[in-house]
Write an enzyme that holds these catalytic residues in place. Structure first.
Site, short mmCIF file in Angstrom:
data_model
loop_
_atom_site.label_atom_id
_atom_site.label_comp_id
_atom_site.label_asym_id
_atom_site.label_seq_id
_atom_site.Cartn_x
_atom_site.Cartn_y
_atom_site.Cartn_z
N GLU A 1 -3.84 -0.65 -4.66
CA GLU A 1 -2.66 -1.50 -4.42
C GLU A 1 -2.55 -1.90 -2.94
O GLU A 1 -1.85 -1.24 -2.17
CB GLU A 1 -1.37 -0.80 -4.86
CG GLU A 1 -0.14 -1.69 -4.69
CD GLU A 1 1.17 -0.99 -5.02
OE1 GLU A 1 2.20 -1.65 -4.99
OE2 GLU A 1 1.14 0.24 -5.29
N LYS B 1 -3.61 -3.63 -8.23
CA LYS B 1 -2.18 -3.93 -8.30
C LYS B 1 -1.86 -4.81 -7.10
O LYS B 1 -1.94 -4.37 -5.95
CB LYS B 1 -1.34 -2.65 -8.28
CG LYS B 1 0.16 -2.92 -8.39
CD LYS B 1 0.95 -1.66 -8.68
CE LYS B 1 2.44 -1.96 -8.74
NZ LYS B 1 3.25 -0.78 -9.14
#
Length: 295
Positions: A176, A213
């Site tokens: 992420e 992500k």
């Protein structure tokens, strides 16, 4: 790695619920729920209230594997119980929702337009615990603030160094590198980030699978090259501070990307709501995010 969990994450229709607020972000999450800092005195009391809130969410009839394929947990949540079972075990065996564990310890101060992750000295122990609880994968977050090439390169390099260790332990990492939605260089930063992500993905082994992500971008179908990459199991989107309405609208324009929302998911949930009111509010949230994740 559980073959059924792998199949669910690869082929399942739905989204990932991010319930991984840590010690630093929990006060804000509780405040939005209606529990300000006058309702607890210590961090122990705060975490207990947070688990009570999360338990109310995951035990709701609106929170099931029919629309939610995965959920990200904070370490404290994984070690607690829901209806007599470990939280991760409850998610998988009762709700058929694949559990993930947040493993990062927050962010370093900004340098070169990014915030790298702090050291994770207990990563191996955390991975062992995750495996013991039947967790499928992990999540770790960095932040990109501006379009600084050396900074973004450092973010991606650090993420993939940790991802290598996580893969070797038998878990699937969610990488992420969030681009701050308030950045004045958001589009340029997203271009650099995608460039470095594609390069790092090309360096993985044939059998390595990771998840990404990412911030909801400014361009329709912007993440398509990442979605199509053979080493990417799924691309998921963070809400990043957008309201649920805007996050859902933006997600609807990113084909092949599913949601992994936190604040947008719990928007409108309040401690004083009756069970019927709470379940109805959560159902509305889950349904709108699920629909956008089908595109």
């Amino acid at each position: 790695m559980d073959a059924r969990q792998l199949e669910r994450m690869r082929d399942g229709a739905g989204f990932i619920a991010a319930l991984d607020q840590s010690g630093g972000s929990t006060p804000r999450a509780l405040a939005l729920y209606g529990l300000d800092q006058t309702t607890y005195r210590t961090s122990i009391e705060m975490l207990a209230l947070a688990h009570r809130m999360r338990t109310r969410i995951v035990t709701s009839p609106a929170f099931t594997g029919e629309r939610i394929i995965g959920s990200i947990l904070f370490g404290d949540t994984m070690e607690r119980h829901v209806e007599g079972m470990g939280t991760a075990e409850y998610l998988w065996h009762v709700k058929e929702i694949v559990p993930f564990l947040k493993v990062d310890h927050g962010l370093e101060p900004e340098e070169h337009g990014v915030r790298l992750m702090r050291r994770i000295p207990d990563l191996d122990r955390a991975l062992d615990k995750a495996l013991g609880h039947g967790v499928f994968g992990t999540k770790m977050r960095s932040v990109v603030v501006s379009a600084d090439r050396p900074g973004i390169e450092a973010v991606v390099r650090q993420q993939f160094e940790f991802a290598r260790r996580i893969l070797d332990a038998g878990l699937v990492p969610i990488i992420e590198p969030e681009v701050d939605i308030r950045s004045l260089q958001k589009e340029a930063a997203e271009d650099l980030l995608r460039e470095y992500l594609l390069h790092a993905l090309d360096m993985l082994g044939d059998d390595d699978r990771v998840m990404l992500k990412l911030t909801l971008p400014e361009v329709d179908d912007y993440h398509a090259p990442l979605v199509a990459h053979p080493n990417v199991l799924r691309v998921v989107a963070l809400s990043g501070g957008y309201s649920r309405a805007e996050a859902v609208e933006r997600l609807d324009l990113q084909h092949g990307v599913i949601a992994s929302f936190s604040r947008a998911l719990t928007e409108g949930l309040r401690v004083e709501q009756t069970k019927a009111e709470f379940d109805a509010a959560l159902h509305e949230s889950v349904e709108s995010i699920y629909r956008a994740s089908l595109t």
